[in-house]
Scaffold this active site. Structure first.
Site, PDB file in Angstrom:
ATOM      1  N   CYS A 116       0.813  -1.221   0.000  1.00 13.35           N
ATOM      2  CA  CYS A 116       0.000   0.000   0.000  1.00 13.35           C
ATOM      3  C   CYS A 116       0.847   1.272   0.000  1.00 13.35           C
ATOM      4  CB  CYS A 116      -0.960   0.007   1.180  1.00 13.35           C
ATOM      5  SG  CYS A 116      -2.274  -1.192   0.985  1.00 13.35           S
ATOM      6  N   HIS A 256      -3.423   7.470   2.972  1.00 12.44           N
ATOM      7  CA  HIS A 256      -3.811   6.184   2.373  1.00 12.44           C
ATOM      8  C   HIS A 256      -5.192   5.811   2.914  1.00 12.44           C
ATOM      9  CE1 HIS A 256      -3.835   2.174   0.906  1.00 12.44           C
ATOM     10  NE2 HIS A 256      -3.647   1.610   2.083  1.00 12.44           N
ATOM     11  N   ASN A 286     -10.301   0.493  -0.286  1.00  9.45           N
ATOM     12  CA  ASN A 286      -8.839   0.554  -0.335  1.00  9.45           C
ATOM     13  C   ASN A 286      -8.361   0.063  -1.710  1.00  9.45           C
ATOM     14  OD1 ASN A 286      -6.091   0.247  -0.060  1.00  9.45           O
ATOM     15  ND2 ASN A 286      -6.182  -0.884   1.865  1.00  9.45           N
TER      16      ASN A 286
HETATM   17  O1  UT7 Z   1      -3.951  -0.980   3.325  1.00  9.58           O
HETATM   18  C1  UT7 Z   1      -3.209  -2.043   3.875  1.00  9.58           C
HETATM   19  C2  UT7 Z   1      -3.233  -2.019   5.334  1.00  9.58           C
HETATM   20  N1  UT7 Z   1      -4.481  -2.556   5.826  1.00  9.58           N
HETATM   21  C3  UT7 Z   1      -5.116  -1.938   6.807  1.00  9.58           C
HETATM   22  O2  UT7 Z   1      -4.719  -0.891   7.234  1.00  9.58           O
HETATM   23  C4  UT7 Z   1      -6.300  -2.645   7.417  1.00  9.58           C
HETATM   24  C5  UT7 Z   1      -6.166  -2.652   8.920  1.00  9.58           C
HETATM   25  N2  UT7 Z   1      -7.204  -3.404   9.604  1.00  9.58           N
HETATM   26  C6  UT7 Z   1      -8.488  -2.986   9.643  1.00  9.58           C
HETATM   27  O3  UT7 Z   1      -8.840  -2.033   9.006  1.00  9.58           O
HETATM   28  C7  UT7 Z   1      -9.445  -3.722  10.551  1.00  9.58           C
HETATM   29  O4  UT7 Z   1      -8.731  -4.598  11.380  1.00  9.58           O
HETATM   30  C8  UT7 Z   1     -10.558  -4.520   9.809  1.00  9.58           C
HETATM   31  C9  UT7 Z   1     -11.511  -3.571   9.128  1.00  9.58           C
HETATM   32  C10 UT7 Z   1      -9.939  -5.482   8.802  1.00  9.58           C
HETATM   33  C11 UT7 Z   1     -11.365  -5.338  10.811  1.00  9.58           C
HETATM   34  O5  UT7 Z   1     -11.920  -4.484  11.808  1.00  9.58           O
HETATM   35  P1  UT7 Z   1     -11.738  -4.797  13.353  1.00  9.58           P
HETATM   36  O6  UT7 Z   1     -12.443  -3.757  14.101  1.00  9.58           O
HETATM   37  O7  UT7 Z   1     -10.256  -4.971  13.617  1.00  9.58           O
HETATM   38  O8  UT7 Z   1     -12.503  -6.156  13.498  1.00  9.58           O
HETATM   39  P2  UT7 Z   1     -11.981  -7.539  14.096  1.00  9.58           P
HETATM   40  O9  UT7 Z   1     -11.088  -8.233  13.126  1.00  9.58           O
HETATM   41  O10 UT7 Z   1     -11.472  -7.301  15.484  1.00  9.58           O
HETATM   42  O11 UT7 Z   1     -13.320  -8.353  14.202  1.00  9.58           O
HETATM   43  C12 UT7 Z   1     -14.337  -8.031  15.154  1.00  9.58           C
HETATM   44  C13 UT7 Z   1     -15.496  -8.959  14.976  1.00  9.58           C
HETATM   45  C14 UT7 Z   1     -15.097 -10.447  14.937  1.00  9.58           C
HETATM   46  O12 UT7 Z   1     -16.108 -11.193  15.560  1.00  9.58           O
HETATM   47  P3  UT7 Z   1     -15.936 -11.707  17.071  1.00  9.58           P
HETATM   48  O13 UT7 Z   1     -14.703 -12.547  17.063  1.00  9.58           O
HETATM   49  O14 UT7 Z   1     -15.784 -10.450  17.900  1.00  9.58           O
HETATM   50  O15 UT7 Z   1     -17.188 -12.443  17.315  1.00  9.58           O
HETATM   51  C15 UT7 Z   1     -15.096 -10.756  13.457  1.00  9.58           C
HETATM   52  O16 UT7 Z   1     -15.329 -12.109  13.192  1.00  9.58           O
HETATM   53  O17 UT7 Z   1     -16.149  -8.694  13.738  1.00  9.58           O
HETATM   54  C16 UT7 Z   1     -16.230  -9.890  12.952  1.00  9.58           C
HETATM   55  N3  UT7 Z   1     -16.103  -9.555  11.548  1.00  9.58           N
HETATM   56  C17 UT7 Z   1     -17.135  -9.164  10.793  1.00  9.58           C
HETATM   57  N4  UT7 Z   1     -18.449  -9.014  11.067  1.00  9.58           N
HETATM   58  C18 UT7 Z   1     -19.243  -8.582  10.087  1.00  9.58           C
HETATM   59  C19 UT7 Z   1     -14.971  -9.517  10.792  1.00  9.58           C
HETATM   60  N5  UT7 Z   1     -15.268  -9.109   9.545  1.00  9.58           N
HETATM   61  C20 UT7 Z   1     -16.595  -8.889   9.518  1.00  9.58           C
HETATM   62  C21 UT7 Z   1     -17.499  -8.444   8.533  1.00  9.58           C
HETATM   63  N6  UT7 Z   1     -18.799  -8.301   8.854  1.00  9.58           N
HETATM   64  N7  UT7 Z   1     -17.082  -8.148   7.278  1.00  9.58           N
END
Ligand code: UT7
Length: 332
Positions: A116, A256, A286
């Site tokens: 990225c 970004h 993204n």
């Molecule tokens: O450009 C390259 C660099 N990339 C980035 O900068 C991305 C960085 N990461 C992020 O932006 C975030 O970590 C994400 C958007 C990918 C995920 O958000 P988060 O707030 O970190 O969510 P999480 O992974 O902690 O997941 C929280 C919950 C989980 O459920 P439990 O375990 O709490 O029951 C996931 O299974 O949300 C669940 N979950 C979803 N629910 C609905 C994960 N993806 C989804 C989804 N829809 N699409």
């Protein structure tokens, strides 16, 4: 010390027509508009659907947009830097094909791969060629067809990424405008957190890698998020400090577009109000190498000569950094 500075003198962009909205995604994986919007700020993204078209197609369209808008003769371009994480194919350089297709017949070209941060690192590279005094027109294109490496059954990655491209032209400036400073960083600690396991030299494609879905992007979102929030804000703050800039001196943050929460954390640290932050993540998601130039395309009409811009990115590897630019032209 060189007295030539490298200014951005034109911008262009392209996104495919097809809109993949949160509501459509909710019919494909277990997710919903509310979750995606609150966690990422994304409402929709663009996808290049047509078979046989790769990243080069997006790049060529963005470059053509720039050439037309700026009335630039492609024969005058000295080099084309193609920033991308999704080249058309291994080995055959995508940028070389793009340069030829747009008629940049006197240019040499190469691909620059830094996930990225490819475009941000490309800004630094383009600036050096201009500052050397040997090159007069350097075209930097950031393009990615992220849909080619995304698993649309994996809700943790498919909601984030989209396809798109942007291009900027760098030219020498004798008023001191253009790239002023840069702070670029990388750390191999990030290798396991954002990657595609197979298809490279360690694990070439096989029936097994296909069956195991190892050709798709894997992301440990939480870890990447943690590193992105602290590192993007750190470099942005540092580049401000060493150039004696306060939030009042900066007209625009060009971040970004990976997650609105990461952008908000960076702008808070820089003490910038929301209206000074370029944001289009809600409509494109993204686009990896496309995010920074696509911001410039969307905000070009609001940029004024002499404006102070801080570009910042964070990506796989890890790779990250900030570049401080004085904008070189008023709205055309
Ligand atoms: O450009 C390259 C660099 N990339 C980035 O900068 C991305 C960085 N990461 C992020 O932006 C975030 O970590 C994400 C958007 C990918 C995920 O958000 P988060 O707030 O970190 O969510 P999480 O992974 O902690 O997941 C929280 C919950 C989980 O459920 P439990 O375990 O709490 O029951 C996931 O299974 O949300 C669940 N979950 C979803 N629910 C609905 C994960 N993806 C989804 C989804 N829809 N699409």
């Amino acid at each position: 010390m060189s007295t030539i500075t490298a200014a951005i003198t034109a911008v262009g962009g392209y996104v495919p027509d097809y809109v993949l909205s949160n509501d459509i995604l909710a019919t494909m994986v277990d997710t919903n508009d509310e979750w995606i919007t609150t966690r990422t700020g994304i409402k929709e993204r663009r996808i290049l659907k047509e078979k046989g078209k790769g990243t080069s197609f997006l790049a060529i369209e963005a470059a053509k947009d720039l050439l037309t808008k700026s009335n630039t003769d492609p024969k005058d371009i000295d080099m084309v830097i193609m920033a991308t994480a999704t080249p058309d194919m291994p080995v055959a350089t995508t940028g070389v094909y793009v340069a030829t297709q747009i008629g940049a017949v006197n240019a040499f070209s190469f691909d620059l791969v830094a996930a990225c941060s490819s475009f941000l690192f490309g800004m630094s590279t383009a600036a050096k060629y201009i500052e050397s005094g040997r090159y007069k027109k350097v075209l930097l294109i950031g393009a990615d067809k992220m849909s080619s490496i995304i698993d649309y059954t994996d809700r943790t990655t498919c909601i984030i990424f989209g396809d798109g491209a942007g291009a900027v032209l760098f030219e020498p400036n004798d008023e001191g405008l253009g790239v002023q400073d840069e702070l670029l960083r990388s750390d191999g600690i990030g290798r396991e957190s954002l990657k595609i396991d197979a298809g490279g030299s360690i694990l070439p494609a096989s029936q097994e890698t296909l069956a195991n879905k190892q050709h798709y992007v894997y992301q440990d979102g939480k870890t990447v998020f943690k590193f992105a929030v602290s590192n993007m804000a750190d470099v942005s703050e540092k580049i401000m400090k060493r150039n004696n800039l306060t939030g009042d001196d900066i007209q625009w943050l060009v971040p970004h577009q990976a997650n609105k929460r990461i952008i908000d954390a960076t702008s808070r640290r820089m003490k910038l109000p929301e209206e000074k932050v370029m944001m289009n993540i809600h409509k494109y998601g993204n686009t990896t190498s496309g995010t920074l130039p696509l911001c410039l395309v969307d905000y070009e009409s609001q940029l004024k000569k002499g404006d102070n811009l801080v570009f910042a990115s964070f990506g796989g590897g890890f790779t990250w950094g900030a570049v401080y630019v004085k904008w070189a032209y008023d709205p055309k």
